[in-house]
Design an enzyme around this catalytic site. Structure first.
Site, PDB file in Angstrom:
ATOM      1  N   ASP A   1       8.056  38.446  -0.063  1.00 34.64           N
ATOM      2  CA  ASP A   1       9.359  39.050   0.202  1.00 34.64           C
ATOM      3  C   ASP A   1      10.197  39.018  -1.078  1.00 34.64           C
ATOM      4  OD1 ASP A   1      11.890  39.692   1.060  1.00 34.64           O
ATOM      5  OD2 ASP A   1      11.923  38.305   2.738  1.00 34.64           O
ATOM      6  N   VAL A   2      10.648  40.168  -1.507  1.00 32.71           N
ATOM      7  CA  VAL A   2      11.462  40.261  -2.722  1.00 32.71           C
ATOM      8  C   VAL A   2      12.726  39.429  -2.583  1.00 32.71           C
ATOM      9  CG1 VAL A   2      12.825  41.838  -4.137  1.00 32.71           C
ATOM     10  CG2 VAL A   2      10.531  42.510  -3.390  1.00 32.71           C
ATOM     11  N   ASP A   3      13.379  39.505  -1.433  1.00 34.67           N
ATOM     12  CA  ASP A   3      14.631  38.785  -1.206  1.00 34.67           C
ATOM     13  C   ASP A   3      14.421  37.279  -1.320  1.00 34.67           C
ATOM     14  OD1 ASP A   3      17.312  38.635  -0.685  1.00 34.67           O
ATOM     15  OD2 ASP A   3      17.199  39.330   1.378  1.00 34.67           O
ATOM     16  N   ASP A   4      13.429  36.755  -0.618  1.00 37.91           N
ATOM     17  CA  ASP A   4      13.128  35.323  -0.703  1.00 37.91           C
ATOM     18  C   ASP A   4      12.806  34.916  -2.133  1.00 37.91           C
ATOM     19  OD1 ASP A   4      12.515  33.761   2.124  1.00 37.91           O
ATOM     20  OD2 ASP A   4      12.425  35.932   2.314  1.00 37.91           O
TER      21      ASP A   4
ATOM     22  N   ARG B   1      20.641  40.909  -4.480  1.00 44.82           N
ATOM     23  CA  ARG B   1      20.041  39.605  -4.762  1.00 44.82           C
ATOM     24  C   ARG B   1      19.202  39.661  -6.035  1.00 44.82           C
ATOM     25  NH1 ARG B   1      22.225  38.422  -0.664  1.00 44.82           N
ATOM     26  NH2 ARG B   1      20.671  38.908   0.913  1.00 44.82           N
TER      27      ARG B   1
END
Length: 673
Positions: free
Chosen positions: A399-402, A481
């Site tokens: 996951d890019v966000d994580d 983010r």
């Protein structure tokens, strides 16, 4: 605990009482932070990580019950009784079941919950069942169910397969250039749909040993139910076009060569087996995991087959037993919870908080995916892996966000404590995130959550896509983010006009709504979007001299509730996209608002002081906060989430940041989040 009125009076006290007021304010914050810190430190797991319950709506536990009976497994009466108590408690005042706490009636959630309760043994004449049945019938009956519910009903023989859009398993064999290909849809669609293709081909019948049906929920004979109508989000022209194409496929399907069908089933089955993810399940998300279990059963795979055993066990791991109630989570969130908690602890800054954050980050370190090219590599074949998944394990779908959040926490720790040193992990994450950036065009230079350029928007008009969440396009919150991460790692990242971070920043500024907010895809909604992007603006060097920041801060102040907090209703995702929908204040949304304002230097704003006061006022004696409402989003208008950790780390983070900035000379945080 300092009460709101007292805190406010002290905060705006006269100059003559300034010293006393400052001391009282500081003492109130210290007490609040200390109580919250003690509470969250006590919740850290022995190996260093945090994981909290992740709750969706009634559909997940209802589907669990219906899966057990579809497979013909021996029912567990005690477990079913606990799930039944949970489902009855979640029934709304309108008689049906909502998609989020105190939300409006939803047809599919209501049909599934009623079906599960009847399967458990609730009498159709029981008062709560009568209310549910009347609510469903008064709103168009079970005919209004969405595609996924229709598939479930077709498996049970309640409706015919003609009521379900045709998705031939031969899709698995299509070339990549074809208008529909599995690589063109999101990771969650890919993992949910692939085993469904096999079920559509084999059309198994649920065993249903108790012989339960729900014909009484339909206004007309359910076996006569035809295809669903065009969904509100779909373009009527394109829907009609794809419906005609589907009708042709439906006519041709019986003539498909048997050898081709066997080959397609084998291809789909191979896809599932390669991504079973051990005990964590296909895609590590409940709908895909259940479909994998059902697929193995339909194919006649023995129940003691190792893959079938692992797939089934993965579903049971999602059950949450509360003693008198049980429900099923949609997935686990340990990486997200641990990374965000680490940020809150790093903000708190005490030796014990820093040590707890170190342990959390050390737990995260080996979870970085560095040796497997997941599905994302379809579009980035030369990119080295380096991301983190959302769950305990999901190597095909980082996951890019994580990844951005973990990298920022590790980098921040290294700035405070040079040992143990996370530089290698951070640089590998930075390389992967940069490689996942979209390459311009009409969708800009932002980031999606799991795939780059997953923007084939026309696919949301196919009959199967009545949920409108088939794709993973770039979003403001995820992109913000990434900008935050790049700017934190390199303060000059946004200076060069051609730099990736600068291009993404320009895209974010273009995405700002007329009101001053940003749309929040993964959190509810405009408050979450504003917090996310304001953090990126602050990290990139923008502050209250910049028009975008001024407008966003003014918007947040304008929607502040009279009690000093912030809230936003799930209805803000309505198709009109006409902005924030007011709601009662919640701890997580209040924390996002004040963190966003402080990110661009508005720490002295009266709105921030009132928000901090609200958090202190609502803090329980044990240091935590109550938050029953869903404040996050799986899919807009379809699937909402309640992260039980959000009311823990976000308020602590906001209080600690306010203490740091307000009582140490002001300024901006100096970090990406």
């Amino acid at each position: 605990m300092m009460r709101y009125s007292a805190f406010r009076a002290l905060h705006v006290g006269t100059a003559g009482a300034g010293g006393v007021a400052h001391e009282a304010r500081s003492r109130g914050l210290e007490q609040g932070i200390e109580r919250a810190l003690r509470a969250v430190l006590a919740e850290q797991r022995p190996d260093g990580h945090w994981v909290y319950e992740l709750e969706a709506d009634a559909t997940i536990p209802a589907e669990y019950v219906l899966m057990v009976h579809a497979l013909g497994e021996p029912a567990d009466p005690a477990l079913e009784a606990r799930i039944g108590r949970y489902l009855r408690r979640k029934q709304g005042a309108h008689g049906g079941w909502p998609l989020f706490h105190d939300g409006a009636y939803d047809p599919s959630a209501s049909v599934k919950a009623y079906f599960a309760l009847k399967m458990i043994g609730d009498s159709p004449d029981a008062p709560h069942m009568v209310r549910a049945r009347e609510a469903i019938r008064a709103r168009g009956g079970a005919e209004r169910s969405n595609v996924f519910t229709r598939i479930l009903l077709a498996l049970y023989g309640v409706v015919c397969w003609d009521a379900v859009p045709v998705m031939p398993v031969e899709i698995a064999l299509l070339p990549r250039w074809f208008p529909f290909h599995l690589s063109k849809v999101s990771y969650w669609t890919r993992t949910v749909l692939t085993p469904l293709l096999v079920l559509d081909a084999l059309k198994p019948r649920a065993r249903n040993p108790r012989g339960v049906g729900i014909d009484e929920l339909f206004l007309a004979p359910p076996r006569e139910l035809g295809p669903a109508a065009c969904a509100p989000h779909q373009n009527p022209f394109w829907f009609a076009f794809f419906s005609k194409a589907e009708a042709c496929v439906r006519l041709l399907q019986p003539g498909m060569p048997a050898r081709l069908r066997r080959r397609a089933i084998a291809r789909a089955s191979s896809f599932v087996r390669e991504r079973l993810n051990g005990e964590h399940g296909l895609g590590a998300i409940f709908p895909a995991m259940v479909n994998a279990v059902m697929m193995f059963d339909a194919m006649g795979v023995p129940r003691d087959d190792p893959d079938a055993v692992r797939a089934r066990r993965a579903v049971d791991r999602l059950l949450v037993d509360r003693g008198d109630e049980t429900y099923c989570q949609p997935c686990f969130s340990p990486v997200w919870d641990t990374a965000l908690m680490s940020h809150a602890l790093l903000e708190t800054g005490t030796p014990e908080a820093l040590e707890a954050a170190r342990r959390g980050l050390e737990w995260l370190r080996p979870l970085q995916i560095v040796d497997l090219h997941g599905d994302w590599a379809e579009r980035r074949p030369g990119l080295r892996p380096g991301g983190w998944a959302f769950q305990y394990a999901n190597a095909h779908y980082p996951d890019v966000d994580d990844t951005a959040v973990v990298a920022m926490a590790m980098h921040r720790y290294d700035r405070l404590q040079p040992e143990p040193g996370f530089q290698d992990a951070v640089e590998r994450a930075r390389e992967w995130v940069l490689g996942m950036q979209c390459r311009g065009g009409r969708h800009g230079h932002g980031w999606g959550a799991f795939d780059p350029e997953n923007t084939h928007l026309y696919l949301n008009n196919i009959p199967f896509a009545d949920h409108g969440a088939l794709l993973d396009p770039p979003t403001a919150d995820v992109s913000a983010r990434c900008v935050s991460m790049l700017a934190q790692l390199d303060p000059a990242a946004c200076r060069d006009r051609k730099a990736p971070a600068r291009r993404a920043l320009a895209w974010l500024l273009d995405e700002q709504e007329a009101c001053g907010a940003w749309y929040g895809r993964w959190g509810m909604n405009y408050i979450y979007g504003a917090w996310s992007v304001l953090c990126a603006l602050g990290a990139a060097g923008l502050d209250m001299k910049d028009e975008a920041a001024v407008r966003a801060v003014a918007w947040l102040a304008s929607i502040q509730n009279e009690d000093g907090g912030w809230g936003e209703d799930g209805d803000s995702y309505r198709l009109g996209y006409d902005g924030h929908r007011p709601f009662q204040s919640t701890p997580s949304q209040t924390a996002w608002a004040v963190l966003g304002m402080m990110a661009v230097g508005a720490v002295d704003s009266p709105a921030v002081a009132r928000g901090i006061a609200w958090l202190l006022e609502r803090q329980r004696e044990d240091g935590l906060w109550d938050e029953q409402h869903h404040t996050a989003t799986g899919f807009e208008r379809v699937f909402y989430l309640r992260y039980h950790g959000y009311a823990r780390y976000f308020p602590l983070w906001a209080l600690a940041r306010y203490r740091k900035l307000r009582f140490s000379g002001g300024g901006k945080p100096g970090y990406g989040m």
